[in-house]
Design an enzyme around this catalytic site. Structure first.
Site, PDB file in Angstrom:
ATOM      1  N   SER A 150       0.842  -1.191   0.000  1.00  0.00           N
ATOM      2  CA  SER A 150       0.000   0.000   0.000  1.00  0.00           C
ATOM      3  C   SER A 150       0.888   1.256   0.000  1.00  0.00           C
ATOM      4  CB  SER A 150      -0.947  -0.032   1.202  1.00  0.00           C
ATOM      5  OG  SER A 150      -1.947   0.941   1.081  1.00  0.00           O
ATOM      6  N   ASP A 316      -8.778  -6.466  -4.888  1.00  0.00           N
ATOM      7  CA  ASP A 316      -8.347  -5.132  -4.441  1.00  0.00           C
ATOM      8  C   ASP A 316      -8.828  -4.092  -5.448  1.00  0.00           C
ATOM      9  OD1 ASP A 316      -7.072  -2.845  -3.571  1.00  0.00           O
ATOM     10  OD2 ASP A 316      -5.045  -3.675  -3.624  1.00  0.00           O
ATOM     11  N   HIS A 349      -8.069  -5.065  -0.518  1.00  0.00           N
ATOM     12  CA  HIS A 349      -6.750  -4.424  -0.419  1.00  0.00           C
ATOM     13  C   HIS A 349      -5.951  -4.945   0.767  1.00  0.00           C
ATOM     14  CE1 HIS A 349      -3.663  -1.417  -0.802  1.00  0.00           C
ATOM     15  NE2 HIS A 349      -3.905  -0.949   0.411  1.00  0.00           N
TER      16      HIS A 349
END
Length: 368
Positions: A150, A316, A349
């Site tokens: 991320s 995601d 995610h």
């Protein structure tokens, strides 16, 4: 009383000189909180830098000092695990701008008062400058690898592009080379929720009885939805009611998903600083690696001699597979060695943080 949520970290580096930022400003009195695990070998070539995500910190393995929960990647890092502390020297630093020990808006400025909104706007590259200063202090010229998911993945890409000699391998999980309009929109929603809270006081809430906890909780609720997948939410909650057999015809948390999100918002506001949330989300929104290198992403990697691995997840929708493929195409155009895999996982995610055995195999295999 609302106070700075800064804590005593495991180790702290105090920079001798102010940190020069992309904005043209300099940040004095910089402290960087970090933890290390494993042993640095005599050649100092077995170090792995792990970069954390937006609301993460340097407690990658150790228990969180405020919540008491295990480190955020304890399933991945440790003896005999994919990131093996028996083999590698692991470093994880809290980014500047955060509130878990590194210098941020809750820290004291040179005048002895909290920076608050006087804190300069920072970028992902500024965060990486802090990491590089830490590596210099540890005497580490070149990392065995830099790893991040991320926002941590943004940092890994930034390090590879701007400090190409500092890592031999770059592992990027569920990330992107720039924030999309949708990403920026979700962050702006969260920022406005914080700033609309009367307790925000234009950012000068330190020392008051109350802080913008309600606004921060709403920001977290909105963001948390983006970390999950529809499949995962349906499986975990569906339309099931929370501790009741029928709807109340009111605005209490009738549904389990409502109760869950409220809990996530409240618990987050107890451990994180609202101003730090503003600054870090702004840094993510400003991130555009191609823009930093003449408008062409391949240019960002021209000087790198590292090998790369990118991992995306099929559920995601925050940083979809197309974002990783964009980076892979740029690396191919730059003639760099890169591997790529899209993994199947139901968690959205957050899959890079959760139990996905296929990811374990990819990480262990790439790090060698």
């Amino acid at each position: 009383m609302a106070t700075a949520h800064t804590i005593d970290p495991t180790q702290v580096l105090t920079l001798d000189e102010p940190l020069t930022l992309d904005s043209g400003q300099t940040l004095p009195l910089v402290e960087i909180a970090y933890e290390t695990h494993g042993r640095l070998n005599p050649a100092k070539d077995n170090a792995i830098l792990i970069c954390h995500a937006l609301t993460g910190d340097h407690h990658v393995v150790s228990d969180h000092p405020l919540t008491g929960k295990p480190g955020w990647w304890v399933r991945m890092v440790g003896p005999g695990k994919p990131i093996d502390t028996d083999r590698y020297f692991i470093i994880c630093a809290n980014v500047i701008g955060s509130c878990m020990g590194s210098t941020g808006p809750a820290s004291l400025a040179p005048d002895g008062e909290p920076w608050a909104m006087r804190f300069p706007v920072i970028t992902i590259r500024d965060m990486v400058r802090g990491h590089v200063a830490l590596l210099d202090s540890l005497g580490i010229d070149t990392l065995h690898a830099v790893v991040g998911g991320s926002m941590g993945g943004m940092q890994t890409l930034s390090l590879a592009a701007n400090f190409p000699e500092r890592a031999r391998a770059v592992l990027v999980l569920a990330s992107t080379a720039r924030h999309s309009a949708q990403n920026i929109g979700f962050h702006e929603l969260g920022r406005q929720a914080i700033m609309a809270d009367n307790s925000w006081r234009e950012g000068d809430y330190y020392g008051f009885e109350d802080s913008p906890e309600k606004g921060l909780a709403v920001a977290r609720m909105a963001a948390h939805i983006t970390y999950l997948s529809e499949e995962g939410l349906t499986k975990k909650f569906g339309r099931r009611l929370q501790d009741r057999s029928e709807k109340t015809f009111g605005f209490d948390a009738d549904f389990q998903i409502e109760s869950y999100l409220r809990y996530q918002g409240i618990s987050f506001s107890n451990r994180f600083d609202a101003n730090s949330y503003l600054y870090i989300t702004r840094a993510m929104d400003y991130f555009d690696l191609a823009e930093e290198h003449g408008g062409r992403l391949a240019n960002a990697f021209r000087r790198s001699r590292a090998r790369f691995c990118l991992v995306s997840f099929d559920t995601d929708w925050l940083y979809p597979t197309s974002a990783s493929r964009n980076v892979v195409q740029a690396l191919n155009a730059a003639g760099k060695p890169v591997s790529f895999v899209e993994l199947s996982a139901p968690y959205g995610h957050d899959s890079f943080l959760l139990d996905v055995p296929a990811l374990d195999r990819v990480v262990a295999g790439f790090l060698g």
